[in-house]
Write a protein that holds these residues in place. Structure first.
Motif, short mmCIF file in Angstrom:
data_model
loop_
_atom_site.label_atom_id
_atom_site.label_comp_id
_atom_site.label_asym_id
_atom_site.label_seq_id
_atom_site.Cartn_x
_atom_site.Cartn_y
_atom_site.Cartn_z
N VAL A 48 31.06 40.76 50.18
CA VAL A 48 31.57 40.90 48.82
C VAL A 48 32.69 39.89 48.61
O VAL A 48 33.61 39.79 49.42
CB VAL A 48 32.10 42.33 48.56
N ASN A 49 32.60 39.13 47.52
CA ASN A 49 33.63 38.15 47.17
C ASN A 49 34.41 38.70 45.97
O ASN A 49 33.92 38.66 44.84
CB ASN A 49 32.98 36.81 46.81
N PRO A 50 35.62 39.25 46.17
CA PRO A 50 36.36 39.83 45.04
C PRO A 50 36.66 38.79 43.97
O PRO A 50 37.29 37.77 44.27
CB PRO A 50 37.65 40.34 45.69
N PRO A 51 36.21 39.00 42.74
CA PRO A 51 36.44 38.00 41.70
C PRO A 51 37.89 37.97 41.26
O PRO A 51 38.61 38.97 41.35
CB PRO A 51 35.53 38.47 40.56
N ILE A 52 38.34 36.81 40.79
CA ILE A 52 39.68 36.67 40.22
C ILE A 52 39.61 36.46 38.72
O ILE A 52 40.62 36.17 38.07
CB ILE A 52 40.47 35.53 40.90
N ALA A 53 38.41 36.61 38.16
CA ALA A 53 38.23 36.48 36.71
C ALA A 53 36.86 37.04 36.34
O ALA A 53 35.99 37.20 37.19
CB ALA A 53 38.33 35.01 36.28
N GLY A 54 36.69 37.33 35.07
CA GLY A 54 35.39 37.73 34.56
C GLY A 54 35.15 39.21 34.64
O GLY A 54 36.07 40.03 34.70
N MET A 55 33.85 39.59 34.69
CA MET A 55 33.47 41.00 34.69
C MET A 55 32.37 41.30 35.69
O MET A 55 31.74 42.35 35.61
CB MET A 55 33.04 41.42 33.28
#
Length: 496
Positions: free
Chosen positions: A389-396
């Motif tokens: 899992v790559n935790p996002p820093i933007a978006g939804m």
């Protein structure tokens, strides 16, 4: 700082764009409301035949002390009231409102002046433009803007570059026009500049080189990745080196968040001492790096106000904007007058500071949603290197990357084909009562004729697949419940 003008990029225009003329009828519409002119020049119905006499809408009032999700009470202290009337005498730009007599009439293909003036000022505040002759124009959102972009710049048989996985509607729109969509590998941090440069340095000389890169730099759909400022600078350098344009599709730009911290005790929500501090915290846009006018920025109110507004805008050089206007005069005419009246009236009452307050409030909301989603993934996904899992820093969006080669029946049941494992997982998810979308639905896989060298299309990890989920669409309890179902389904499928 003194800045120059944009370069002339008309060499990239399609034959259709070069052949299109401005509509002569549109050149005189501004005279319709001139009291000294008896207007007999166009098929414009009298506004008294529009059935709507006035329009009232309410929104929360900046600085949104109760949070952006708190409904307005109707009282003056927390409610912004927009009351637009059918006023036949108001000229464009005279007030902060777009009267219905003008909003619902033909004309203003570039957008209503009250909306354009706001987004021009907003663009100048946020993006620190590096050339002088830039402008904005209203669109029906980024999907429509992309369709127009393809018609303006591409011919059948042309090639464009995209992220290896990108918004599927953008791929299909290009392919329907006979345009090759050539993939560029990406990792957890977006497009890999070294791979982009390698592909172009080793481009088959018998095939036309790409004239356009389509990218979703921030909160990328579907992968959730975000390009760093350094990568953007490298990609812009490559665009100059190989002479192509960049279309940055940025509906998620203002859904930027704090970096995910798994240890809850170390989490803290970023606060800003001023609006300038908030703006300074944002990643640099491609348009803010652009000194030549080779970037076209597609912005949208869809993810920050409402998708159904169907209202966005393009930022580009005046030469390029005027080409879009000529197309829209013959196609969409203009975005919805109702949307422009409502959005323009609201934003002009909020002001630039109020709109930034709204965007800061969105950041807080999405930060929480992201944290809940990633926490749930850590809790419910089996603890194994099979899943990433790559935790996002933007978006939804969040993604679950899966090494299909570790499936116990990868070779026997699924014939060592990742796509068969992917389909099986998708069906398992549906059976388990949760929808999460296969990455294959977003894959760009076009090629040129004659084709590119095999190395140019080499996949970095061919047995890995991913699934895209969103933390935006459901309440937090439903979000956790859905992710739990995902974890159970993966555990069962991989016999863990």
């Amino acid at each position: 700082m003194t800045v120059g003008e944009a370069q002339d990029f008309s060499r990239f225009f399609s034959a259709e764009a070069k052949a299109r003329k401005s509509s002569p009828l549109k050149t005189c519409i501004h005279l319709f409301q001139d009291p000294n002119i008896t207007f007999l020049g166009g098929g414009l119905p009298l506004s008294k035949y529009f059935p709507w006499d006035n329009l009232k809408v309410e929104s929360p009032l900046p600085p949104f002390k109760n949070g952006i999700g708190h409904p307005p009470s109707g009282d003056a202290e927390d409610t912004c009231l927009v009351h637009v009337r059918r006023d036949e005498t108001t000229k464009a730009g005279d007030t902060i409102d777009v009267p219905l007599s003008r909003a619902l009439q033909y004309g203003h293909s570039q957008g209503q002046p009250e909306v354009l003036s706001f987004v021009r000022e907003h663009t100048g505040l946020v993006h620190d433009m590096k050339y002088s002759d830039w402008d904005v124009m209203a669109t029906t959102g980024n999907t429509g803007a992309w369709e127009s972009t393809l018609r303006i710049f591409c011919e059948k048989g042309d090639t464009i570059l995209t992220e290896q996985h990108t918004f599927s509607s953008s791929i299909y729109a290009a392919e329907a026009q006979g345009i090759n969509v050539f993939p560029v590998p990406l990792d957890d941090n977006g497009i890999i500049p070294e791979r982009l440069e390698y592909i172009l340095d080793n481009w088959n000389p018998e095939a036309k080189k790409p004239k356009l890169l389509y990218t979703i730099p921030t909160g990328q759909n579907p992968t959730g990745s975000s390009l760093s400022d350094d990568r953007k600078a490298e990609i812009y350098r490559i665009a100059q080196k190989h002479d192509f344009l960049i279309l940055e599709d940025e509906p998620y730009y203002f859904l930027q968040m704090d970096k995910y911290e798994q240890d809850v005790s170390k989490r803290k929500t970023t606060t800003f001492d001023s609006h300038a501090d908030f703006i300074a915290s944002l990643t640099k846009s491609f348009i803010s790096l652009d000194t030549e006018g080779r970037v076209i920025r597609a912005d949208s109110f869809s993810k920050v106000l409402g998708p159904g507004t169907r209202l966005g805008w393009i930022v580009a050089s005046k030469q390029i904007v005027s080409t879009y206007v000529r197309l829209h005069e013959m196609t969409i005419q203009n975005p919805s007058g109702f949307s422009q009246s409502i959005v323009g009236g609201t934003l002009n009452r909020w002001g630039q500071d109020g709109y930034l307050d709204w965007l800061i409030g969105l950041r807080v909301e999405y930060n929480e949603k992201r944290d809940v989603a990633i926490d749930a993934l850590h809790k419910y996904l089996p603890e194994t290197p099979i899943f990433h899992v790559n935790p996002p820093i933007a978006g939804m969006f969040f993604t679950i990357s899966i090494d299909t080669s570790k499936h116990p029946e990868f070779a026997s049941k699924y014939l060592s084909k990742p796509e068969l494992v992917e389909q099986a997982i998708y069906e398992k998810m549906i059976e388990s009562g949760v929808l999460i979308v296969p990455g294959a639905w977003f894959k760009a896989d076009g090629d040129t004729q004659p084709p590119q060298p095999a190395e140019n299309k080499k996949e970095l990890d061919p047995t890995r697949i991913f699934f895209r989920g969103t933390f935006a669409a459901v309440p937090l309890d439903k979000l956790q419940e859905g992710i739990k179902k995902v974890g159970v389904a993966l555990k069962q499928e991989f016999q863990l």
